[in-house]
Design a protein around this motif. Sequence first.
Motif, PDB file in Angstrom:
ATOM      1  N   ARG A  30      33.455  25.970  55.015  1.00 15.52           N
ATOM      2  CA  ARG A  30      34.666  26.539  54.418  1.00 15.52           C
ATOM      3  C   ARG A  30      34.535  28.057  54.325  1.00 15.52           C
ATOM      4  NH1 ARG A  30      33.531  21.829  51.400  1.00 15.52           N
ATOM      5  NH2 ARG A  30      35.223  20.281  51.453  1.00 15.52           N
ATOM      6  N   LEU A  31      35.386  28.748  55.055  1.00 22.63           N
ATOM      7  CA  LEU A  31      35.439  30.205  55.057  1.00 22.63           C
ATOM      8  C   LEU A  31      36.765  30.638  54.455  1.00 22.63           C
ATOM      9  CD1 LEU A  31      34.616  33.104  56.003  1.00 22.63           C
ATOM     10  CD2 LEU A  31      35.622  32.509  58.236  1.00 22.63           C
ATOM     11  N   LEU A  32      36.709  31.493  53.437  1.00 20.80           N
ATOM     12  CA  LEU A  32      37.917  32.005  52.813  1.00 20.80           C
ATOM     13  C   LEU A  32      38.188  33.419  53.300  1.00 20.80           C
ATOM     14  CD1 LEU A  32      40.038  31.115  50.631  1.00 20.80           C
ATOM     15  CD2 LEU A  32      38.790  32.619  49.058  1.00 20.80           C
ATOM     16  N   LEU A  33      39.423  33.638  53.787  1.00 23.86           N
ATOM     17  CA  LEU A  33      39.853  34.968  54.198  1.00 23.86           C
ATOM     18  C   LEU A  33      40.648  35.586  53.054  1.00 23.86           C
ATOM     19  CD1 LEU A  33      41.180  34.102  57.785  1.00 23.86           C
ATOM     20  CD2 LEU A  33      38.847  34.730  57.125  1.00 23.86           C
ATOM     21  N   ASP A  34      40.095  36.587  52.409  1.00 21.93           N
ATOM     22  CA  ASP A  34      40.718  37.333  51.317  1.00 21.93           C
ATOM     23  C   ASP A  34      40.866  36.485  50.040  1.00 21.93           C
ATOM     24  OD1 ASP A  34      40.823  39.720  52.686  1.00 21.93           O
ATOM     25  OD2 ASP A  34      42.879  39.460  53.380  1.00 21.93           O
ATOM     26  N   MET A  35      40.918  37.210  48.914  1.00 20.91           N
ATOM     27  CA  MET A  35      41.063  36.556  47.610  1.00 20.91           C
ATOM     28  C   MET A  35      41.854  37.486  46.691  1.00 20.91           C
ATOM     29  SD  MET A  35      38.213  34.907  44.983  1.00 20.91           S
ATOM     30  CE  MET A  35      37.580  33.601  46.021  1.00 20.91           C
ATOM     31  N   GLY A  36      43.150  37.582  46.973  1.00 21.79           N
ATOM     32  CA  GLY A  36      44.020  38.467  46.212  1.00 21.79           C
ATOM     33  C   GLY A  36      44.420  37.909  44.856  1.00 21.79           C
ATOM     34  N   ASN A  37      45.305  38.637  44.165  1.00 20.03           N
ATOM     35  CA  ASN A  37      45.731  38.268  42.818  1.00 20.03           C
ATOM     36  C   ASN A  37      46.205  36.812  42.762  1.00 20.03           C
ATOM     37  OD1 ASN A  37      46.398  40.958  43.783  1.00 20.03           O
ATOM     38  ND2 ASN A  37      47.134  41.434  41.739  1.00 20.03           N
ATOM     39  N   GLY A  38      45.641  36.034  41.855  1.00 19.76           N
ATOM     40  CA  GLY A  38      46.062  34.654  41.661  1.00 19.76           C
ATOM     41  C   GLY A  38      45.441  33.644  42.596  1.00 19.76           C
ATOM     42  N   ILE A  55      32.945  34.143  52.321  1.00 18.39           N
ATOM     43  CA  ILE A  55      34.217  34.834  52.085  1.00 18.39           C
ATOM     44  C   ILE A  55      34.282  36.048  53.000  1.00 18.39           C
ATOM     45  CG2 ILE A  55      35.606  36.118  50.393  1.00 18.39           C
ATOM     46  CD1 ILE A  55      34.294  34.404  48.210  1.00 18.39           C
ATOM     47  N   TYR A  56      35.457  36.289  53.566  1.00 22.16           N
ATOM     48  CA  TYR A  56      35.699  37.476  54.386  1.00 22.16           C
ATOM     49  C   TYR A  56      36.815  38.274  53.734  1.00 22.16           C
ATOM     50  CZ  TYR A  56      37.087  40.357  58.378  1.00 22.16           C
ATOM     51  OH  TYR A  56      37.406  41.412  59.199  1.00 22.16           O
ATOM     52  N   LEU A  57      36.547  39.541  53.415  1.00 23.97           N
ATOM     53  CA  LEU A  57      37.549  40.421  52.827  1.00 23.97           C
ATOM     54  C   LEU A  57      37.999  41.423  53.879  1.00 23.97           C
ATOM     55  CD1 LEU A  57      35.855  41.099  49.353  1.00 23.97           C
ATOM     56  CD2 LEU A  57      37.601  39.380  49.915  1.00 23.97           C
ATOM     57  N   ALA A  85      23.708  30.371  43.636  1.00 30.19           N
ATOM     58  CA  ALA A  85      22.974  31.149  44.630  1.00 30.19           C
ATOM     59  C   ALA A  85      23.938  32.126  45.305  1.00 30.19           C
ATOM     60  CB  ALA A  85      22.352  30.216  45.661  1.00 30.19           C
ATOM     61  N   PRO A  86      23.413  33.230  45.858  1.00 34.48           N
ATOM     62  CA  PRO A  86      24.291  34.224  46.499  1.00 34.48           C
ATOM     63  C   PRO A  86      25.107  33.632  47.649  1.00 34.48           C
ATOM     64  CG  PRO A  86      22.121  35.161  46.088  1.00 34.48           C
ATOM     65  CD  PRO A  86      22.008  33.688  45.811  1.00 34.48           C
ATOM     66  N   LEU A  87      26.393  33.917  47.644  1.00 33.38           N
ATOM     67  CA  LEU A  87      27.324  33.457  48.667  1.00 33.38           C
ATOM     68  C   LEU A  87      27.600  34.601  49.631  1.00 33.38           C
ATOM     69  CD1 LEU A  87      29.445  31.115  49.400  1.00 33.38           C
ATOM     70  CD2 LEU A  87      31.087  32.546  48.166  1.00 33.38           C
ATOM     71  N   PRO A  88      27.512  34.386  50.943  1.00 31.16           N
ATOM     72  CA  PRO A  88      27.819  35.476  51.875  1.00 31.16           C
ATOM     73  C   PRO A  88      29.246  35.997  51.690  1.00 31.16           C
ATOM     74  CG  PRO A  88      26.713  33.668  53.013  1.00 31.16           C
ATOM     75  CD  PRO A  88      27.044  33.172  51.644  1.00 31.16           C
ATOM     76  N   VAL A  89      29.365  37.307  51.516  1.00 29.74           N
ATOM     77  CA  VAL A  89      30.668  37.968  51.398  1.00 29.74           C
ATOM     78  C   VAL A  89      30.702  39.095  52.418  1.00 29.74           C
ATOM     79  CG1 VAL A  89      32.205  39.335  49.932  1.00 29.74           C
ATOM     80  CG2 VAL A  89      30.938  37.401  48.950  1.00 29.74           C
ATOM     81  N   TYR A  90      31.579  38.973  53.402  1.00 29.53           N
ATOM     82  CA  TYR A  90      31.724  39.967  54.456  1.00 29.53           C
ATOM     83  C   TYR A  90      32.885  40.878  54.094  1.00 29.53           C
ATOM     84  CZ  TYR A  90      28.879  36.634  57.098  1.00 29.53           C
ATOM     85  OH  TYR A  90      27.879  35.784  57.510  1.00 29.53           O
ATOM     86  N   GLY A  91      32.633  42.183  54.075  1.00 26.79           N
ATOM     87  CA  GLY A  91      33.687  43.121  53.728  1.00 26.79           C
ATOM     88  C   GLY A  91      33.361  44.523  54.196  1.00 26.79           C
TER      89      GLY A  91
END
Length: 250
Positions: A30-38, A55-57, A85-91
Motif C-alpha cells: 500500500r503506497l499513499l500519494l499525498d496526505m492533505g487536509n482531512g 508514503i509519497y509526498l 517502526a519508521p515508515l518510508p516517506v518520499y518527499g
Amino acid sequence: MKLTVVGCSGSFPSAESACSSYLVEADGYRLLLDMGNGALGALQRYCGLYDLDAIYLSHLHADHCIDMLAYFVARYYRYDGGRCAPLPVYGPEGTEHRLTTAYADTPTASSMSEVFDFRTVKPGTFDIGPFTVHTERVAHPVETYAIRIEHGGRSLTYSGDTGVCGALEDLARDTDLFLCEAAFTDGKEDIPDLHLNGRQAGEAAARTGARRLVLTHIPPWTDPQTNLAHARAVCTVPVELAAPGATYEI
C-alpha cells in the motif's frame, strides 16, 4: 494496480472531500500519494491506520501534506503495540524539517524520523515496494514532483500540482490512467506555472496518448462540471472527475 481516491479537493477540503490523497495497491503493498487536509480520517475507510507501506509526498503545500502531523501522533504515541517502526516517506528535500516546523512542538528535533524514514525525491527512476516509479519536477512555485507508477506492464501517472509542463507530458506518455490536476477554469484564471485548467489537462492527455483521464484537485470554488466539459472537448479518451471513494483497476 488498484487506485482509491481518498481525497481530491484542491486548496482546502470541501464538504464532500478531504484534500489530495490517493491509495495505490498491488501485491498486498500500500503506497499513499499525498496526505492533505482531512486525508487521515478518510484513509481509515480504505486502509488500517498502521497498514501503509510507504508514503509519497508530491510537494510540501499544506493541502498535500499537512495530515502527516496527525499521522505522526498516531504512529509516535500509539498506545497498543508501542511506537511504530519508521515508515518510508518520499518527499522533496527538507520534508522532515517542514513537518517538524509545522508541528512546532515535537518531543525532540528528531522525533519525526523515529516513525518516518525520510527519503529525498529527485528526478529519476527507482523502486517503491513492487512498483517501479519515475519522478520528474513539474511547474509549481515550490519543489514539486509528478510520479509515474508502473507494475505488471501497466502505468498510473499522477501530476501533483503543476502548470503546463513538458516534463509532465513526457512522464504521462502512453500511460493507462492519468490522474491530473485541473484546479483552474479556462478563461478565468491564467497564472503560469501554478495550476492547469480542464482544457489544458485534456490537451495534455491528448498529446501524451493517455488511455484514461481523471481530473482531480478541483477547489470548492471551481465548478467541476465546467472543467470536465472543457477536458472532454479537446480529447477523445474517457474523462471523469475524481470522487472520494472511487476506485480504478489499472
